[in-house]
Design a protein around this motif. Structure first.
Motif, PDB file in Angstrom:
ATOM      1  N   ARG A  59      -7.753 -56.809  -8.322  1.00  0.00           N
ATOM      2  CA  ARG A  59      -7.470 -57.895  -7.456  1.00  0.00           C
ATOM      3  C   ARG A  59      -7.215 -59.085  -8.268  1.00  0.00           C
ATOM      4  O   ARG A  59      -6.819 -60.018  -7.494  1.00  0.00           O
ATOM      5  CB  ARG A  59      -9.100 -58.031  -6.658  1.00  0.00           C
ATOM      6  CG  ARG A  59      -9.231 -56.901  -5.695  1.00  0.00           C
ATOM      7  CD  ARG A  59     -10.639 -57.090  -4.844  1.00  0.00           C
ATOM      8  NE  ARG A  59     -10.498 -58.382  -4.172  1.00  0.00           N
ATOM      9  CZ  ARG A  59     -10.059 -58.566  -2.944  1.00  0.00           C
ATOM     10  NH1 ARG A  59      -9.412 -57.433  -2.274  1.00  0.00           N
ATOM     11  NH2 ARG A  59      -9.649 -59.668  -2.343  1.00  0.00           N
TER      12      ARG A  59
ATOM     13  N   ASP B 224      -3.884 -59.673  -7.864  1.00  0.00           N
ATOM     14  CA  ASP B 224      -3.415 -60.036  -6.436  1.00  0.00           C
ATOM     15  C   ASP B 224      -3.646 -61.335  -6.123  1.00  0.00           C
ATOM     16  O   ASP B 224      -2.963 -61.918  -5.228  1.00  0.00           O
ATOM     17  CB  ASP B 224      -4.350 -59.128  -5.352  1.00  0.00           C
ATOM     18  CG  ASP B 224      -3.552 -57.796  -5.166  1.00  0.00           C
ATOM     19  OD1 ASP B 224      -2.650 -57.554  -5.598  1.00  0.00           O
ATOM     20  OD2 ASP B 224      -4.442 -56.834  -4.419  1.00  0.00           O
TER      21      ASP B 224
ATOM     22  N   ASP C  98      -0.885 -63.538  -7.395  1.00  0.00           N
ATOM     23  CA  ASP C  98       0.554 -63.318  -6.530  1.00  0.00           C
ATOM     24  C   ASP C  98       0.421 -64.067  -5.237  1.00  0.00           C
ATOM     25  O   ASP C  98       1.355 -64.562  -4.836  1.00  0.00           O
ATOM     26  CB  ASP C  98       0.848 -61.713  -6.304  1.00  0.00           C
ATOM     27  CG  ASP C  98       0.909 -61.076  -7.663  1.00  0.00           C
ATOM     28  OD1 ASP C  98       1.390 -61.707  -8.701  1.00  0.00           O
ATOM     29  OD2 ASP C  98       1.090 -59.904  -7.802  1.00  0.00           O
ATOM     30  N   GLN C  99      -1.005 -63.603  -4.614  1.00  0.00           N
ATOM     31  CA  GLN C  99      -1.041 -64.277  -3.416  1.00  0.00           C
ATOM     32  C   GLN C  99      -0.814 -65.927  -3.321  1.00  0.00           C
ATOM     33  O   GLN C  99      -0.222 -66.776  -2.524  1.00  0.00           O
ATOM     34  CB  GLN C  99      -2.124 -63.937  -2.603  1.00  0.00           C
ATOM     35  CG  GLN C  99      -2.369 -62.498  -2.232  1.00  0.00           C
ATOM     36  CD  GLN C  99      -3.553 -62.029  -1.467  1.00  0.00           C
ATOM     37  OE1 GLN C  99      -3.888 -62.641  -0.514  1.00  0.00           O
ATOM     38  NE2 GLN C  99      -4.206 -60.785  -1.972  1.00  0.00           N
TER      39      GLN C  99
ATOM     40  N   ASP D 132      -1.109 -47.183  -2.245  1.00  0.00           N
ATOM     41  CA  ASP D 132      -1.591 -48.374  -1.809  1.00  0.00           C
ATOM     42  C   ASP D 132      -1.710 -48.608  -0.239  1.00  0.00           C
ATOM     43  O   ASP D 132      -2.752 -49.022  -0.050  1.00  0.00           O
ATOM     44  CB  ASP D 132      -0.447 -49.497  -2.160  1.00  0.00           C
ATOM     45  CG  ASP D 132      -0.313 -49.615  -3.648  1.00  0.00           C
ATOM     46  OD1 ASP D 132      -1.259 -49.748  -4.361  1.00  0.00           O
ATOM     47  OD2 ASP D 132       0.858 -49.330  -4.071  1.00  0.00           O
TER      48      ASP D 132
ATOM     49  N   LEU E 213      -6.445 -54.031  -1.746  1.00  0.00           N
ATOM     50  CA  LEU E 213      -5.672 -54.476  -2.889  1.00  0.00           C
ATOM     51  C   LEU E 213      -4.331 -54.617  -2.469  1.00  0.00           C
ATOM     52  O   LEU E 213      -3.718 -53.749  -1.603  1.00  0.00           O
ATOM     53  CB  LEU E 213      -5.587 -53.530  -4.081  1.00  0.00           C
ATOM     54  CG  LEU E 213      -7.075 -53.257  -4.923  1.00  0.00           C
ATOM     55  CD1 LEU E 213      -6.954 -52.343  -5.962  1.00  0.00           C
ATOM     56  CD2 LEU E 213      -7.078 -54.575  -5.968  1.00  0.00           C
ATOM     57  N   LYS E 214      -3.528 -55.455  -3.003  1.00  0.00           N
ATOM     58  CA  LYS E 214      -2.185 -55.734  -2.490  1.00  0.00           C
ATOM     59  C   LYS E 214      -2.424 -55.790  -0.811  1.00  0.00           C
ATOM     60  O   LYS E 214      -1.010 -55.495  -0.191  1.00  0.00           O
ATOM     61  CB  LYS E 214      -1.173 -54.450  -2.653  1.00  0.00           C
ATOM     62  CG  LYS E 214      -1.286 -54.328  -4.208  1.00  0.00           C
ATOM     63  CD  LYS E 214      -0.047 -53.327  -4.663  1.00  0.00           C
ATOM     64  CE  LYS E 214      -0.174 -52.815  -6.121  1.00  0.00           C
ATOM     65  NZ  LYS E 214       0.862 -51.871  -6.697  1.00  0.00           N
TER      66      LYS E 214
ATOM     67  N   HIS F 249      -1.248 -58.476   0.889  1.00  0.00           N
ATOM     68  CA  HIS F 249      -0.266 -59.352   1.121  1.00  0.00           C
ATOM     69  C   HIS F 249       1.075 -58.343   1.552  1.00  0.00           C
ATOM     70  O   HIS F 249       1.672 -58.637   2.508  1.00  0.00           O
ATOM     71  CB  HIS F 249       0.162 -60.505   0.283  1.00  0.00           C
ATOM     72  CG  HIS F 249       0.277 -59.870  -1.062  1.00  0.00           C
ATOM     73  ND1 HIS F 249      -0.526 -59.191  -1.859  1.00  0.00           N
ATOM     74  CD2 HIS F 249       1.195 -60.148  -2.203  1.00  0.00           C
ATOM     75  CE1 HIS F 249      -0.224 -59.033  -3.139  1.00  0.00           C
ATOM     76  NE2 HIS F 249       0.941 -59.388  -3.140  1.00  0.00           N
TER      77      HIS F 249
END
Length: 313
Positions: free
Chosen positions: A77, A80, A83-84, A142, A279-280, A282
């Motif tokens: 996370r 993540d 990235d977000q 995912d 997770l991921k 976005h």
């Protein structure tokens, strides 16, 4: 104790073999074994019973694995979050899709998604519902697209659309002249079904059982594809049911044999499913928005009755 050591432990727990686990982790078997041995020495416990074939977890090892899954997921996370924060939508993203959805839905959204999010390396695989659930739980996917509700612990579901069952009735059938049909109009002793492992088959069985017309023993012919079922129906061997989107791809000659059910239309619920650790998320949201945008114009049924995709017990 390191995240890498926990990752190796999870691999061995899944594959029950040190050599195979090392291959999946892209390290040598001695390296993986040494790191797990270091962790066991540090904790002063045995995580694996190496005397068993295949290798088994010890009692405390099972507890360690359960906690290791949480730790590895939470560590993931962190990337993540970064990235977000940066608004970055990219990287490898693994999606599973069940066989009865893949051929019709994938061509509708794939080009659009790739064009909009070129930095995402989309890895798509076709899996049965059971395989999808297991791979989501093990972190090998995912997200996935499947018929729901599945009511699986630690898996979230976001509904994408509702897809009615459509009957394919040859012109020799007694109900061919009807504009709309009910389950009782079908020759239920001669329903043509997909083979075991397809949740669409479960849906048809549940539909018929819900209406108290038949039991599973009456179903005879099974096949691996809708195309084969259609050809069998044309040979007078029975009737079959198709997903609505699949029916759109039929030629004009075959479309004449399609019949909608009366409202509320028996339907399957198609959802984007993913682990509750999000997770991921976005990328999951980007995929959801893309699919919803393209499907909205193709399928818009509201008066529906959701038929469970789970095998009746």
């Amino acid at each position: 104790m390191t995240i890498t050591q926990l990752y190796y432990v999870l691999a061995v727990a899944e594959h029950k073999n040190f050599t195979l686990a090392a291959e999946k982790c892209f390290v040598t078997q001695p390296t993986l074994s040494m790191q797990i041995q270091k962790l066991e020495d540090e904790l002063d416990v045995l995580i694996f019973d190496r005397s068993k074939k295949p290798i088994l977890l010890t009692e405390v090892g099972q507890k360690i694995v359960n906690q290791a899954k949480n730790i590895v997921n939470e560590a993931g996370r962190i990337k993540d979050i970064v990235d977000q924060q940066k608004g970055y939508i990219g990287g490898e993203f693994k999606v599973g899709i069940i066989p009865t959805i893949m051929p019709t839905l994938l061509p509708m959204f794939l080009t659009n998604f790739i064009s909009k999010y070129p930095k995402v390396n989309l890895v798509i695989e076709e899996n049965t519902t059971e395989e999808i659930i297991q791979k989501l739980k093990n972190g090998h996917l995912d997200c996935a697209i499947a018929a729901t509700p599945l009511e699986e612990e630690n898996i979230k579901e976001i509904v994408l659309y509702y897809e009615p069952f459509v009957a394919y009735i040859p012109d020799t059938h007694k109900s061919f002249d009807k504009k709309e049909i009910e389950v009782s109009d079908l020759d239920l002793d001669r329903i043509l079904l997909l083979q075991d492992g397809h949740c669409f088959k479960n849906g048809i069985l549940n539909l018929c059982k819900n209406n108290a017309y038949i039991n599973e023993n009456h179903f005879q012919i099974e096949s691996g594809s809708f195309e084969t079922l259609i050809k069998l129906a044309d040979e007078g061997l029975g009737t079959t049911l198709l997903p609505y989107l699949h029916s759109l791809d039929l030629n004009e000659k075959n479309k004449v044999k399609l019949r909608q059910f009366k409202n509320p239309k028996p339907s399957r619920e198609v959802s984007l499913i993913y682990p509750k650790n999000e997770l991921k998320i976005h990328i999951i949201n980007a995929l959801r928005d893309t699919i919803s945008g393209v499907v909205r114009g193709a399928i818009a049924f509201h008066d529906v009755e959701i038929i469970s995709p789970k095998a009746a017990k």
